[in-house]
Design a protein around this motif. Sequence first.
Motif, PDB file in Angstrom:
ATOM      1  N   TYR A 107      52.576  38.970-188.347  1.00 51.70           N
ATOM      2  CA  TYR A 107      51.261  38.575-187.839  1.00 51.70           C
ATOM      3  C   TYR A 107      50.140  39.347-188.516  1.00 51.70           C
ATOM      4  O   TYR A 107      49.115  38.766-188.892  1.00 51.70           O
ATOM      5  CB  TYR A 107      51.196  38.762-186.324  1.00 51.70           C
ATOM      6  CG  TYR A 107      51.753  37.604-185.538  1.00 51.70           C
ATOM      7  CD1 TYR A 107      51.196  36.335-185.637  1.00 51.70           C
ATOM      8  CD2 TYR A 107      52.835  37.773-184.679  1.00 51.70           C
ATOM      9  CE1 TYR A 107      51.697  35.263-184.918  1.00 51.70           C
ATOM     10  CE2 TYR A 107      53.344  36.713-183.946  1.00 51.70           C
ATOM     11  CZ  TYR A 107      52.767  35.462-184.068  1.00 51.70           C
ATOM     12  OH  TYR A 107      53.264  34.404-183.351  1.00 51.70           O
ATOM     13  N   THR A 117      47.060  32.010-183.316  1.00 51.91           N
ATOM     14  CA  THR A 117      48.358  31.599-182.779  1.00 51.91           C
ATOM     15  C   THR A 117      49.029  32.567-181.814  1.00 51.91           C
ATOM     16  O   THR A 117      49.966  32.154-181.113  1.00 51.91           O
ATOM     17  CB  THR A 117      49.342  31.338-183.937  1.00 51.91           C
ATOM     18  OG1 THR A 117      49.553  32.550-184.678  1.00 51.91           O
ATOM     19  CG2 THR A 117      48.792  30.268-184.879  1.00 51.91           C
ATOM     20  N   THR A 118      48.617  33.834-181.737  1.00 47.11           N
ATOM     21  CA  THR A 118      49.367  34.788-180.912  1.00 47.11           C
ATOM     22  C   THR A 118      49.348  34.432-179.427  1.00 47.11           C
ATOM     23  O   THR A 118      50.268  34.813-178.693  1.00 47.11           O
ATOM     24  CB  THR A 118      48.825  36.215-181.088  1.00 47.11           C
ATOM     25  OG1 THR A 118      47.398  36.204-180.991  1.00 47.11           O
ATOM     26  CG2 THR A 118      49.240  36.799-182.427  1.00 47.11           C
ATOM     27  N   SER A 119      48.323  33.729-178.988  1.00 43.97           N
ATOM     28  CA  SER A 119      48.237  33.376-177.562  1.00 43.97           C
ATOM     29  C   SER A 119      48.893  32.038-177.240  1.00 43.97           C
ATOM     30  O   SER A 119      48.886  31.615-176.081  1.00 43.97           O
ATOM     31  CB  SER A 119      46.765  33.331-177.124  1.00 43.97           C
ATOM     32  OG  SER A 119      46.066  32.313-177.826  1.00 43.97           O
ATOM     33  N   ARG A 120      49.474  31.391-178.238  1.00 40.00           N
ATOM     34  CA  ARG A 120      50.024  30.054-178.040  1.00 40.00           C
ATOM     35  C   ARG A 120      51.536  30.094-177.801  1.00 40.00           C
ATOM     36  O   ARG A 120      52.227  31.008-178.237  1.00 40.00           O
ATOM     37  CB  ARG A 120      49.722  29.168-179.247  1.00 40.00           C
ATOM     38  CG  ARG A 120      48.253  29.063-179.594  1.00 40.00           C
ATOM     39  CD  ARG A 120      47.416  28.503-178.438  1.00 40.00           C
ATOM     40  NE  ARG A 120      47.868  27.207-177.980  1.00 40.00           N
ATOM     41  CZ  ARG A 120      47.492  26.054-178.539  1.00 40.00           C
ATOM     42  NH1 ARG A 120      46.650  26.051-179.577  1.00 40.00           N
ATOM     43  NH2 ARG A 120      47.934  24.915-178.067  1.00 40.00           N
ATOM     44  N   GLU A 127      60.382  29.840-182.558  1.00 43.86           N
ATOM     45  CA  GLU A 127      60.043  30.552-181.325  1.00 43.86           C
ATOM     46  C   GLU A 127      61.228  30.574-180.370  1.00 43.86           C
ATOM     47  O   GLU A 127      61.545  31.623-179.770  1.00 43.86           O
ATOM     48  CB  GLU A 127      58.846  29.883-180.649  1.00 43.86           C
ATOM     49  CG  GLU A 127      58.406  30.565-179.356  1.00 43.86           C
ATOM     50  CD  GLU A 127      57.256  29.822-178.698  1.00 43.86           C
ATOM     51  OE1 GLU A 127      56.098  30.184-178.982  1.00 43.86           O
ATOM     52  OE2 GLU A 127      57.521  28.887-177.911  1.00 43.86           O
ATOM     53  N   HIS A 153      59.760  39.932-170.962  1.00 44.96           N
ATOM     54  CA  HIS A 153      58.354  39.608-170.742  1.00 44.96           C
ATOM     55  C   HIS A 153      57.455  40.714-171.293  1.00 44.96           C
ATOM     56  O   HIS A 153      56.480  40.454-172.023  1.00 44.96           O
ATOM     57  CB  HIS A 153      58.120  39.398-169.244  1.00 44.96           C
ATOM     58  CG  HIS A 153      56.738  38.952-168.890  1.00 44.96           C
ATOM     59  ND1 HIS A 153      56.276  38.973-167.595  1.00 44.96           N
ATOM     60  CD2 HIS A 153      55.706  38.499-169.649  1.00 44.96           C
ATOM     61  CE1 HIS A 153      55.031  38.534-167.568  1.00 44.96           C
ATOM     62  NE2 HIS A 153      54.661  38.246-168.806  1.00 44.96           N
ATOM     63  N   ASP A 157      55.056  40.146-174.638  1.00 45.22           N
ATOM     64  CA  ASP A 157      53.611  40.237-174.443  1.00 45.22           C
ATOM     65  C   ASP A 157      53.027  41.451-175.160  1.00 45.22           C
ATOM     66  O   ASP A 157      51.932  41.381-175.725  1.00 45.22           O
ATOM     67  CB  ASP A 157      53.279  40.292-172.957  1.00 45.22           C
ATOM     68  CG  ASP A 157      53.269  38.914-172.306  1.00 45.22           C
ATOM     69  OD1 ASP A 157      53.697  37.939-172.962  1.00 45.22           O
ATOM     70  OD2 ASP A 157      52.843  38.805-171.136  1.00 45.22           O
ATOM     71  N   LEU A 160      52.912  40.637-178.993  1.00 44.80           N
ATOM     72  CA  LEU A 160      51.865  39.681-179.339  1.00 44.80           C
ATOM     73  C   LEU A 160      50.471  40.249-179.076  1.00 44.80           C
ATOM     74  O   LEU A 160      49.531  39.972-179.826  1.00 44.80           O
ATOM     75  CB  LEU A 160      52.067  38.385-178.559  1.00 44.80           C
ATOM     76  CG  LEU A 160      53.340  37.612-178.899  1.00 44.80           C
ATOM     77  CD1 LEU A 160      53.466  36.370-178.024  1.00 44.80           C
ATOM     78  CD2 LEU A 160      53.372  37.223-180.373  1.00 44.80           C
ATOM     79  N   ALA A 161      50.336  41.060-178.015  1.00 49.27           N
ATOM     80  CA  ALA A 161      49.029  41.654-177.717  1.00 49.27           C
ATOM     81  C   ALA A 161      48.598  42.609-178.827  1.00 49.27           C
ATOM     82  O   ALA A 161      47.443  42.576-179.280  1.00 49.27           O
ATOM     83  CB  ALA A 161      49.070  42.376-176.379  1.00 49.27           C
ATOM     84  N   ALA A 164      47.721  40.590-181.907  1.00 50.34           N
ATOM     85  CA  ALA A 164      46.394  39.977-181.803  1.00 50.34           C
ATOM     86  C   ALA A 164      45.298  41.011-182.014  1.00 50.34           C
ATOM     87  O   ALA A 164      44.313  40.763-182.726  1.00 50.34           O
ATOM     88  CB  ALA A 164      46.235  39.310-180.442  1.00 50.34           C
TER      89      ALA A 164
END
Length: 244
Positions: A107, A117-120, A127, A153, A157, A160-161, A164
């Motif tokens: 990323y 895309t990170t929030s999708r 995926e 989870h 998260d 990806l957080a 982003a």
Amino acid sequence: MPKPVVPEDKRRRRRPTRSGTVLSEGLIVDTALRMLREHGSAGLTARRLGLALDADPSTLYRYFRGMDDLTLAIGDALIGQALEGWAPTGEWRRDLREVGLRIHGVYVAHPQAAVLTTSRVTGRANELAADEAVLDILRGAGFPLADTVRIYHAFIDQTLAFAALDAASLALPSAALDADESMWRSTYARLPADRYPRIAEAAQLLAARMVTSAYPTALDMLLDSAERQSGSTPEGAAVSSERF
């Protein structure tokens, strides 16, 4: 109702584009990634993508339902790049750390695409493969199902957080990024100790660390917590409290 996407074996152009290229979903995604890298998200439109591919923009809709569908495909392609060549070793902590670092690394290597895309949630093959791999690592390590889902989870998260956050910084104009990073030296390092004693004592360390990603540290902290949990909640035991 959106127009159904034609299967790729039936939607391939019968003849090459004017430049001699035969379109495919993969080629369109790769071209979109290049355009994002060079021009940012504002530069990615069907018209511009069609020009880059030397094809009529309407041709793209034989492959994708719209630009949002293309965005999901880009996100899935990044995850595919992250998993490419990876294989589990059977050491759950090592494997989970490697997957996290790979996803984060891909990323930040494509910051403009990451911002999109990170929030999708794509629901696409890469995926799904990544999700299956993470869940399998945790279940294979003996974590109960409820703990597996909770750790999964937090892991996804967190990855990806940070991706982003780090990508958003890298996507800034170079002058803005340089100004943000120099702030730790030009302002924080010069704050008076009588008013900001804790910042002053940590100034040199802050200047060195705050311009790098905290993701590896945060990932290790999550894995430390999961490792402690693995010794206290064997398979089949009741879950006593939330740890993440």
